[in-house]
Scaffold this active site. Structure first.
Site, short mmCIF file in Angstrom:
data_model
loop_
_atom_site.label_atom_id
_atom_site.label_comp_id
_atom_site.label_asym_id
_atom_site.label_seq_id
_atom_site.Cartn_x
_atom_site.Cartn_y
_atom_site.Cartn_z
CE LYS A 271 7.79 2.34 -4.45
NZ LYS A 271 6.76 3.21 -3.83
CB ALA B 160 -0.92 0.00 1.22
N PRO B 161 0.47 2.30 -0.73
CG PRO B 161 0.50 4.50 -1.53
CD PRO B 161 1.31 3.52 -0.74
CB CYS C 1 9.57 7.71 0.71
SG CYS C 1 8.36 7.37 2.01
#
Length: 430
Positions: A251, A247-248, A361
């Site tokens: 990818k 999630a989300p 990230c």
């Protein structure tokens, strides 16, 4: 002042309190607010912009408020938060002074702070006259970055790079989209600029669902940096690929569009519902499983694995300014331990000869480079597979000396910037 104007600012006040006083992520607070649905779309957009501006410019705003007080300190939290909203409007959003000041005074009265209306009025009247000039003299990037993050970034990347990071956080990120097929054909309809790797970029703002191609499932929103890990998987057509911590789902969609047989795993069933909805809109299919990735028994090894590990998300502050208000140093250490466990288990789930792409990230080295160093030291079944410049098609500056992708806010500034991301590619040895 209209009731709608006051109602929107009342919602904004609630959201600021939820994030700064209760440590609730802005997206969660926004989605859960009971009065948001009653606002017009334009007012909802204003609420989001106002709260994001407070969170993005909090250091500057608090310094401006403090400098406008006759004596230091404020008597009530609600007074402080009302002043934050008013200051954001006056200094950074260009709201007319009468609208920003009057609604702030009314809001304070409605929230039990009527005795402080005079104080609020005086501070905001002063900032309506002097605030813009005072803000120009501030060191905006440094003031808005929490000390612990500034020091961590300076140590990891040097003062110049750290300065680039904090200054990139001052502006809202553009809207990047990944197109399912033939991105060049969608550049004109979306009024977007093609980026080297196929991402289309358009200015932030506007209703995403109203853009051409959204309803038809032609594309999805995904930052340039977030689109890179799947691109580094190689040819996955017909291969069994595990998308771990999926999630989300951006990818997941990429891997499906690339022709992979995807199993998307995430511990949150609620978040997987969102993945399911997005895949349905995009006319893509994947097997979705709610499970704890750290202990998940796949039953059969994968040809390739993409592990987008949970992280502090400090690379996404341009898009999520609440991150720098919510995260603390302890979160880095806690998440780094979890990432280590996930990486180790991902190797177990991979076929010999298979490819593992690990990404976060985060721009904290503990959640990126250090994880790969630790894994390779402890597990002789894996080796690093360096990323080469030709794979990033003109974005070679994102590749570090170890052959990993390390993007930082402040890079690609002439093209609208990029989120902070770390990507490493590994192979399990035969």
């Amino acid at each position: 002042m209209t009731d709608a104007s006051l109602a929107a600012r009342a919602v904004a006040l609630d959201l600021v309190r939820e994030v700064l006083r209760k440590s609730v992520p802005l997206d969660d607070a926004f989605d859960a607010h009971p009065d948001l649905g009653a606002l017009e779309p334009r007012d909802r957009g204003f609420v989001r912009l106002l709260v994001s501006t407070v969170l993005r410019r909090l250091g500057q705003i608090d310094a401006l408020i403090e400098g406008s007080l006759a004596k230091p300190g404020l008597p009530k939290a609600v007074v402080h938060d009302v002043l934050r909203l008013g200051t954001a409007q006056l200094v950074f959003l260009g709201t007319p002074a009468h609208a920003a000041v009057d609604t702030s005074v009314e809001l304070a009265a409605a929230r039990g702070a009527a005795p402080y209306k005079g104080l609020i009025n005086a501070v905001l009247r002063r900032l309506s006259r002097e605030g813009a000039e005072l803000a120009k003299a501030q060191d905006a990037g440094r003031l808005n970055a929490p000390d612990w993050l500034w020091l961590a970034w300076r140590q990891a990347y040097g003062t110049a790079r750290a300065r680039g990071i904090v200054e990139a956080h001052l502006t809202e990120a553009p809207l990047d989209v990944t197109v399912k097929e033939n991105p060049a054909a969608w550049a004109a309809p979306l009024e977007a600029t093609p980026l080297p790797t196929g991402t289309l970029r358009r200015p932030a703002g506007g209703a995403i669902t109203e853009l051409p191609g959204f309803a038809e499932g032609a594309w999805w929103v995904q930052d340039l940096a977030a689109s890179l890990p799947a691109k580094l998987m190689g040819d996955v057509r017909g291969k069994r690929v595990y998308d771990l911590c999926a999630a989300p789902g951006g990818k997941t969609a990429q891997l499906c569009a690339m022709g992979a047989d995807v199993v998307a795993v995430d511990r949150s069933a609620r978040r997987l519902e969102r993945v399911k909805e997005n895949l349905a809109r995009l006319h893509l299919t994947a097997e979705l499983l709610a499970a704890d990735v750290a202990t998940w028994d796949a039953g059969a090894p994968a040809d390739a694995i993409l592990l987008d590990a949970p992280c502090t998300a400090t690379g996404a502050i341009r898009r999520h300014p609440d991150v720098q208000r919510l995260k603390q140093p302890d979160d880095v250490a806690k998440l780094a331990r979890a990432q280590g466990r996930l990486l180790a288990h991902a190797v177990d789930l991979l076929k010999p000869g298979g490819t593992l792409v690990y990404c976060t990230c985060s721009i904290q080295p503990e959640e990126g480079e250090a994880q790969i160093d630790r894994l390779i030291t402890r597990d002789d079944r894996v080796e690093r597979v360096p990323v080469t410049p030709d794979e990033l098609d003109g974005l070679a500056e994102l590749i570090n000396e170890r052959g990993e992708v390390r993007s930082l806010p402040g890079m690609l500034a002439d093209r609208g910037g990029i989120d902070g991301f770390f990507v490493a590619r590994l192979r399990r040895l035969p």
